[in-house]
Motif scaffolding. Structure first.
Motif, mmCIF file in Angstrom:
data_model
loop_
_atom_site.group_PDB
_atom_site.id
_atom_site.type_symbol
_atom_site.label_atom_id
_atom_site.label_comp_id
_atom_site.label_asym_id
_atom_site.label_seq_id
_atom_site.Cartn_x
_atom_site.Cartn_y
_atom_site.Cartn_z
ATOM 1 N N GLU A 257 149.898 -107.908 74.056
ATOM 2 C CA GLU A 257 150.717 -108.959 74.674
ATOM 3 C C GLU A 257 152.095 -108.327 75.014
ATOM 4 O OE1 GLU A 257 149.229 -111.859 75.867
ATOM 5 O OE2 GLU A 257 147.611 -111.095 74.889
ATOM 6 N N ALA A 258 152.252 -107.129 74.780
ATOM 7 C CA ALA A 258 153.764 -106.600 75.176
ATOM 8 C C ALA A 258 153.692 -106.692 76.581
ATOM 9 C CB ALA A 258 153.979 -105.190 74.532
ATOM 10 N N GLY A 259 155.070 -107.069 77.206
ATOM 11 C CA GLY A 259 155.282 -107.138 78.421
ATOM 12 C C GLY A 259 155.806 -105.566 78.839
ATOM 13 N N VAL A 260 156.087 -105.725 80.340
ATOM 14 C CA VAL A 260 156.711 -104.365 80.808
ATOM 15 C C VAL A 260 157.580 -103.977 80.057
ATOM 16 C CG1 VAL A 260 157.150 -103.278 83.026
ATOM 17 C CG2 VAL A 260 155.232 -104.793 83.120
ATOM 18 N N GLY A 261 158.747 -104.711 80.018
ATOM 19 C CA GLY A 261 159.968 -104.283 79.300
ATOM 20 C C GLY A 261 159.697 -103.767 78.046
ATOM 21 N N GLN A 262 158.919 -104.323 77.225
ATOM 22 C CA GLN A 262 158.781 -103.817 75.945
ATOM 23 C C GLN A 262 157.969 -102.461 75.906
ATOM 24 O OE1 GLN A 262 156.730 -107.707 74.894
ATOM 25 N NE2 GLN A 262 157.463 -107.141 72.622
ATOM 26 N N LEU A 263 157.074 -102.262 76.798
ATOM 27 C CA LEU A 263 156.186 -101.057 76.979
ATOM 28 C C LEU A 263 157.426 -100.009 77.606
ATOM 29 C CD1 LEU A 263 153.187 -102.563 78.430
ATOM 30 C CD2 LEU A 263 153.547 -101.592 76.064
ATOM 31 N N ALA A 264 158.025 -100.384 78.421
ATOM 32 C CA ALA A 264 159.032 -99.406 78.809
ATOM 33 C C ALA A 264 160.146 -98.923 77.987
ATOM 34 C CB ALA A 264 159.763 -100.160 80.228
ATOM 35 N N ALA A 265 160.779 -99.903 77.101
ATOM 36 C CA ALA A 265 161.292 -99.704 75.912
ATOM 37 C C ALA A 265 160.864 -98.674 74.994
ATOM 38 C CB ALA A 265 161.909 -100.748 75.353
ATOM 39 N N ALA A 266 159.720 -98.857 74.908
ATOM 40 C CA ALA A 266 158.860 -97.951 73.660
ATOM 41 C C ALA A 266 158.679 -96.360 74.202
ATOM 42 C CB ALA A 266 157.437 -98.450 73.378
ATOM 43 N N VAL A 267 158.677 -96.420 75.605
ATOM 44 C CA VAL A 267 158.458 -95.040 76.409
ATOM 45 C C VAL A 267 159.785 -94.356 76.229
ATOM 46 C CG1 VAL A 267 157.968 -93.976 78.270
ATOM 47 C CG2 VAL A 267 156.629 -95.648 77.519
ATOM 48 N N THR A 268 160.739 -95.281 76.897
ATOM 49 C CA THR A 268 162.256 -94.611 76.724
ATOM 50 C C THR A 268 162.814 -94.302 75.253
ATOM 51 O OG1 THR A 268 162.706 -96.005 78.481
ATOM 52 C CG2 THR A 268 164.477 -95.169 77.538
ATOM 53 N N GLY A 269 162.598 -95.009 74.552
ATOM 54 C CA GLY A 269 162.815 -94.897 73.096
ATOM 55 C C GLY A 269 162.243 -93.501 72.232
#
Length: 349
Positions: A54-66
């Motif tokens: 259920e993670a949204g695009v923002g959460q997924l992008a933050a995980a990648v960036t981090g």
């Protein structure tokens, strides 16, 4: 499951993924993008693995960036693009190829009816009662269509409007005023489900939804490009602008107006802001025209509209369509009860 996302002006990002116990597993990101150093791809896959479905695009992008070191360079794609591809793989977001679009050709109606039809069709698309729809405008009388948040007194000269018998209608989307006389602009509305722009900001969704028309313009000899926030320009300058409204029920209205052959002298008598915007563009001479689409293509307005519709149909799955009697009746009701009322038109005095 597999999802793909083509970055406007950039590269394709694909994600293959499985789901186990409500979380992402076996994540594999690929595409024709560039990434330095190579090992960063493993870091991206690892960052996404284990994320909740259920993670949204923002959460997924933050995980990648981090998960990426400071020396990592993403070329032709972004962390958000990866997130969108994941959401598409999970069926939470859709791509152009997931839809069959209705195309409604230009049909002459009072321009206020077209303003109302934007609301009618957006409601239907949000409710799943009509598929995503591209429709072209044609109209039989002059009108100034102002943006949802514009001030009437700041935008429109009442003496000029009365002298030229031009009424004013407020639309439901933001943006600037549209000076509309029969045959002077090329205007279309594209209504899509919110899933098509899942994860895209307002700013990015403009470029995403305009990408097809940039290609359509190239086919008729206009080298056009997108200019943030919402303009379309050619080598010779601005040729059009877009406006948007998102409906919480699940639809996005995106419409574009391009200048075909506008009487600038008349427009400057009617639109106050137009005078300021055009003051440095040599529009004081008699019978000055603003005609980028006519002069740059040498084509008739009808030919351009037909070419646009054909270009869209070559890119995506489409079917020919028309307005229903019920839609036209509902649009007329909205004109009578909303769009033609002073309460709506002057809600921002």
């Amino acid at each position: 499951m597999r999802g793909e996302y083509k970055v406007p002006g950039g590269k394709l990002v694909a994600v293959d993924v499985d789901v186990a116990q409500g979380r992402l597993s076996d994540v594999s990101v690929s595409g024709d993008f560039f990434l330095e150093p190579d090992e960063a791809l493993d870091a991206i896959n690892a960052a996404l693995t284990g994320m909740p479905v259920e993670a949204g695009v923002g959460q997924l992008a933050a995980a990648v960036t981090g998960a990426l070191a400071d020396d990592v360079t993403l070329i032709g794609f972004t962390a958000e693009a990866v997130g969108i591809a994941v959401r598409r793989a999970l069926g939470k977001a859709t791509g152009w190829d997931d839809h069959v679009f209705d195309i409604i050709p230009a049909k002459v109606l009072h321009p206020a009816l077209h303003v109302a039809l934007d609301e009618v069709i957006a409601r239907e698309v949000a409710a799943g009662e009509r598929p995503p729809t591209l429709r072209f405008w044609d109209w039989d009388s002059p009108l100034v269509v102002i943006g949802s948040f514009q001030s009437v007194r700041n935008e429109v000269d009442p003496d000029g409007a009365a002298r030229h018998r031009i009424e004013v209608v407020r639309r439901i989307s933001g943006g600037g005023a549209m000076f509309m006389e029969p045959g002077n602009t090329i205007t279309y509305s594209l209504v899509v489900p919110t899933s098509l722009v899942e994860g895209l900001s307002f700013e990015r969704s403009y470029a995403f939804l305009d990408e097809w028309v940039i290609g359509a313009l190239a086919e008729i000899g206009v080298n056009a490009h997108f200019v943030p926030l919402n303009d379309i320009a050619s080598d010779a300058g601005k040729i059009g602008g877009a406006a948007q409204k998102r409906f919480v029920a699940g639809a996005v209205l995106h419409h574009v107006t391009m200048a075909y052959d506008i009487d600038a002298d008349k427009m400057l008598e009617v639109l106050r802001i137009g005078r300021e915007k055009m003051s440095d563009k040599g529009t004081t001479s008699a019978n000055k025209r603003v005609d980028p689409m006519r002069s740059q293509t040498g084509l008739s307005r009808d030919a351009i509209i037909e070419s646009f519709a054909a270009s869209f149909a070559r890119r995506y799955r489409t079917k020919d369509a028309d307005y229903t009697a019920e839609e036209l009746a509902e649009a007329q009701r909205l004109v009578d009860e909303k769009f033609a009322t002073s309460r709506w038109t002057h809600r921002v005095p």
